[in-house]
Every structure is written in structure tokens, then in C-alpha cells.
Design a protein around this motif. Structure first.
Motif, PDB file in Angstrom:
ATOM      1  N   TRP A  69       0.755  -1.362  -0.082  1.00 55.10           N
ATOM      2  CA  TRP A  69      -0.017   0.117   0.016  1.00 55.10           C
ATOM      3  C   TRP A  69       0.952   1.219  -0.020  1.00 55.10           C
ATOM      4  O   TRP A  69       0.449   2.197  -0.541  1.00 55.10           O
ATOM      5  CB  TRP A  69      -0.834  -0.052   1.137  1.00 55.10           C
ATOM      6  CG  TRP A  69      -2.147  -1.047   1.283  1.00 55.10           C
ATOM      7  CD1 TRP A  69      -2.424  -1.767   0.081  1.00 55.10           C
ATOM      8  CD2 TRP A  69      -2.920  -1.135   2.287  1.00 55.10           C
ATOM      9  NE1 TRP A  69      -3.328  -2.512   0.436  1.00 55.10           N
ATOM     10  CE2 TRP A  69      -3.695  -2.438   1.786  1.00 55.10           C
ATOM     11  CE3 TRP A  69      -2.842  -0.724   3.501  1.00 55.10           C
ATOM     12  CZ2 TRP A  69      -4.796  -2.617   2.757  1.00 55.10           C
ATOM     13  CZ3 TRP A  69      -4.009  -1.302   4.364  1.00 55.10           C
ATOM     14  CH2 TRP A  69      -4.773  -2.297   3.935  1.00 55.10           C
ATOM     15  N   HIS A  72       2.281   2.229  -3.464  1.00 57.80           N
ATOM     16  CA  HIS A  72       1.231   3.046  -4.379  1.00 57.80           C
ATOM     17  C   HIS A  72       1.279   4.505  -4.010  1.00 57.80           C
ATOM     18  O   HIS A  72       1.227   5.220  -4.483  1.00 57.80           O
ATOM     19  CB  HIS A  72      -0.176   2.325  -4.257  1.00 57.80           C
ATOM     20  CG  HIS A  72      -1.158   2.840  -5.220  1.00 57.80           C
ATOM     21  ND1 HIS A  72      -1.672   3.945  -5.108  1.00 57.80           N
ATOM     22  CD2 HIS A  72      -1.260   2.311  -6.412  1.00 57.80           C
ATOM     23  CE1 HIS A  72      -2.217   4.328  -6.374  1.00 57.80           C
ATOM     24  NE2 HIS A  72      -2.117   3.196  -6.828  1.00 57.80           N
ATOM     25  N   TRP A  73       1.324   4.701  -2.511  1.00 59.21           N
ATOM     26  CA  TRP A  73       1.285   5.945  -1.903  1.00 59.21           C
ATOM     27  C   TRP A  73       2.584   6.636  -2.433  1.00 59.21           C
ATOM     28  O   TRP A  73       2.275   7.963  -2.762  1.00 59.21           O
ATOM     29  CB  TRP A  73       0.914   6.008  -0.376  1.00 59.21           C
ATOM     30  CG  TRP A  73      -0.244   6.060  -0.017  1.00 59.21           C
ATOM     31  CD1 TRP A  73      -0.851   5.061   0.504  1.00 59.21           C
ATOM     32  CD2 TRP A  73      -1.178   7.152   0.537  1.00 59.21           C
ATOM     33  NE1 TRP A  73      -2.235   5.306   0.874  1.00 59.21           N
ATOM     34  CE2 TRP A  73      -2.364   6.603   1.043  1.00 59.21           C
ATOM     35  CE3 TRP A  73      -0.859   8.440   0.364  1.00 59.21           C
ATOM     36  CZ2 TRP A  73      -3.094   7.341   1.176  1.00 59.21           C
ATOM     37  CZ3 TRP A  73      -1.992   9.178   0.852  1.00 59.21           C
ATOM     38  CH2 TRP A  73      -3.294   8.807   1.245  1.00 59.21           C
ATOM     39  N   GLY A  79      -3.763   6.179  -2.217  1.00 58.44           N
ATOM     40  CA  GLY A  79      -3.926   4.826  -1.978  1.00 58.44           C
ATOM     41  C   GLY A  79      -4.888   4.300  -1.120  1.00 58.44           C
ATOM     42  O   GLY A  79      -6.023   4.931  -0.570  1.00 58.44           O
ATOM     43  N   ARG A  98      -7.103   2.568  -5.659  1.00 60.44           N
ATOM     44  CA  ARG A  98      -5.692   2.549  -6.455  1.00 60.44           C
ATOM     45  C   ARG A  98      -5.687   2.241  -7.955  1.00 60.44           C
ATOM     46  O   ARG A  98      -7.185   1.830  -8.347  1.00 60.44           O
ATOM     47  CB  ARG A  98      -4.779   1.146  -5.662  1.00 60.44           C
ATOM     48  CG  ARG A  98      -5.475   0.140  -5.828  1.00 60.44           C
ATOM     49  CD  ARG A  98      -4.585  -1.039  -5.127  1.00 60.44           C
ATOM     50  NE  ARG A  98      -5.392  -2.239  -5.287  1.00 60.44           N
ATOM     51  CZ  ARG A  98      -5.900  -3.156  -4.408  1.00 60.44           C
ATOM     52  NH1 ARG A  98      -5.857  -2.732  -3.321  1.00 60.44           N
ATOM     53  NH2 ARG A  98      -6.690  -4.298  -4.707  1.00 60.44           N
TER      54      ARG A  98
END
Length: 186
Positions: A69, A72-73, A79, A98
Motif C-alpha cells: 500500500w 502505491h502512496w 492509495g 488505487r
């Protein structure tokens, strides 16, 4: 449709949320320290009954998920979020968007998972509405899609309550079977 009460943004980076705040919830970027609470949620067979491949059995798996996670951030500035009850400060679930590709189209995949103690209290609807509102405001040209198993009626109700509509054009095979699509496409 429900909207967030308040959204706090990073001043230097336009539209990048620090956290979303609703009437009862606070949504923020996950931290590695959240892994144990995420494990408590995702190790519950009832939480993942419609997606059994998401069942977690150890802290290392939860830590890896949080790292995923956070990746993605780091790449996109948004995200999956950890969701906290504002009154108690307890981590009660996760919700966010996402990037993913469905049938060759890049979309924002909306997801939400909550601890069973919160079920039936509108937390998923409140959090998902806040995330959808943020996505539509911050990324207005992007399609938001929630992928939901045909037997997951509760999740389908959340999607329709926040304004998503059944969109069979984005139905797809998921890891645990067919996923129905609900989108914000007009």
C-alpha cells in the motif's frame, strides 16, 4: 451521497490528502505500525468470506501488505487508507483507491474492508463516500470502479448508496471468481 466533512491537504502538493475526515471517521495513509490491526481484520474469515485468498494468517503478511500500500502512496500520492474511529482512535478498517487495469482500461479501484464490530453501522458507506468524493474532486477525469463478488450483497449496497452503478462492461475474473463492477461512469 455522503461527502467528507473535511479534507486536510498538504500545502506544497496540490490535492494530495493528509487525511480525510468524516462525521465519525478519519482516513489516513497507512504506517507499518498499523500492520497488527490490519492483521486482526484480515485474519477474520468473515471479513474475507467473499475473497478467501485475502485471508491473512501472520504478521509478516500484513506487514508486506502495508508495504505494498505504501508503495502505491509513494508512487501516486494516494492509495488505500487506514480508517480510524474518531471517537476511540481505533483502527476499524481500510478504504481507498488505487490504479488498476480492467480490460485494457486504467481505472481507480475503490476498496473497503472493515472489522465485523463495525458492520451495520454505516462506516463502510461513510468511508467509501469520502474516498469517492476525494477521487472525483482530485482526479475528475478518472473512472472509479468497485469490484464486488456477486454474492456480496452488503458491499453492493455500499457501492450503490455512494452513487456507483452496476457496470457490467467492467466485470472481470478476480482471484476468487467473477467480480461484478460498479462505477461512477455516467
Amino acid at each position: 451521497m455522503l461527502a467528507p466533512t473535511r479534507c486536510e491537504y498538504i500545502a506544497e502538493v496540490p490535492r494530495q490528502p493528509v487525511r480525510l475526515i468524516t462525521a465519525r471517521l478519519s482516513l489516513r495513509q497507512p504506517a507499518q505500525a498499523d500492520a497488527a490491526a490490519i492483521l486482526e481484520i484480515l485474519s477474520n474469515p468473515y471479513v474475507v468470506q467473499h475473497n478467501p485468498s485475502d485471508l491473512m494468517t501472520d504478521l509478516e503478511a500484513a506487514e508486506a501488505l502495508v508495504r505494498h500500500w505504501l508503495g502505491h502512496w509513494e508512487t501516486y500520492g494516494f492509495g488505500n487508507c487506514c480508517v480510524f474511529d474518531e471517537k476511540t482512535g481505533r483502527l476499524v478498517g481500510s478504504c481507498g483507491v488505487r490504479w488498476m487495469t480492467i480490460h485494457g482500461d486504467r481505472v481507480l479501484n475503490l476498496m473497503y474492508r472493515f472489522h465485523p464490530s463495525t458492520w451495520g453501522h454505516g462506516y463502510a458507506t461513510e468511508a467509501a463516500a469520502a474516498v469517492l468524493h476525494w477521487a472525483q474532486e482530485s482526479l475528475p477525469a478518472e473512472l472509479v470502479v468497485a469490484r464486488i463478488r456477486p454474492t456480496n450483497l452488503a458491499s453492493q449496497r455500499v457501492a450503490t448508496k455512494i452513487g456507483l452503478r452496476r457496470d457490467p462492461a467492467f466485470d472481470d475474473q478476480g482471484e476468487d471468481g467473477v467480480d461484478w463492477a460498479f462505477s461512477d461512469r455516467p
